[in-house]
Design an enzyme around this catalytic site. Structure first.
Site, short mmCIF file in Angstrom:
data_model
loop_
_atom_site.label_atom_id
_atom_site.label_comp_id
_atom_site.label_asym_id
_atom_site.label_seq_id
_atom_site.Cartn_x
_atom_site.Cartn_y
_atom_site.Cartn_z
N CYS A 25 30.43 -64.55 -43.49
CA CYS A 25 29.96 -63.26 -42.95
C CYS A 25 30.11 -63.14 -41.44
CB CYS A 25 28.51 -62.99 -43.38
SG CYS A 25 28.37 -62.70 -45.15
N HIS A 75 30.23 -45.51 -43.51
CA HIS A 75 31.60 -45.75 -43.04
C HIS A 75 31.65 -46.07 -41.55
CE1 HIS A 75 32.52 -44.22 -47.01
NE2 HIS A 75 33.68 -44.86 -46.88
N GLU A 136 22.20 -55.11 -50.54
CA GLU A 136 23.50 -55.37 -49.91
C GLU A 136 24.57 -55.65 -50.97
OE1 GLU A 136 23.72 -57.72 -46.13
OE2 GLU A 136 24.71 -59.15 -47.45
#
Length: 150
Positions: A25, A75, A136
């Site tokens: 990550c 986005h 998530e």
């Protein structure tokens, strides 16, 4: 009068990278987030009120969460403003991408704290933010509960 909890769910796509993290990550990647917002209050008892029987109009709650969270984070790519990714962030912005620089590590845990503060600030005074759940992935989520805040 009874206290009632009302929950509305939202979906948005957001990219991020975890500065200094020792796993995958640390790379720029994204998630299809699911946010559940639960508020608590007493249904309006005034029979002449246009929103009689409601704690809060789901449309009013939607407006708050869309303006504060969904419309901003959907986005977008979120970076800690102290990240070495700052050059990448600047280049993305120059190319017209939506980049958000925050004062925290953009983990689900830190994002949900930020979201709670933003939503609480917009709620009518007779409505209390009860909890948030930020999912998530299908199997991973963070939760924020007002009762846990000291």
């Amino acid at each position: 009068m009874s206290k009632i909890r009302i929950t509305k769910m939202f979906n948005f796509e957001t990219g991020h990278a975890l500065y200094g993290y020792d796993g995958k990550c640390r790379n720029v990647h994204g998630h299809s987030y699911k946010l559940s917002v639960t508020v608590i209050g007493t249904p309006i008892a005034d029979t002449s009120h246009v929103k009689y029987g409601m704690v809060i109009d789901f449309g009013d709650l939607k407006k708050i969460v869309k303006e504060e969270i969904v419309d901003k984070f959907d986005h977008a790519t979120v970076f800690n403003k102290n990240t070495p990714h700052i050059e990448l962030a600047k280049e993305l912005e120059e190319r017209g991408h939506n980049v958000i620089l925050v004062n925290y590590q953009p983990t689900s845990e830190e994002m949900i704290i930020d979201f709670a503060a933003k939503i609480k600030a917009r709620l009518p005074e007779n409505i209390t933010l009860h909890s948030l759940k930020l999912q998530e992935t299908e199997t991973s989520f963070a939760e924020w509960h007002a009762a846990d805040q000291v």
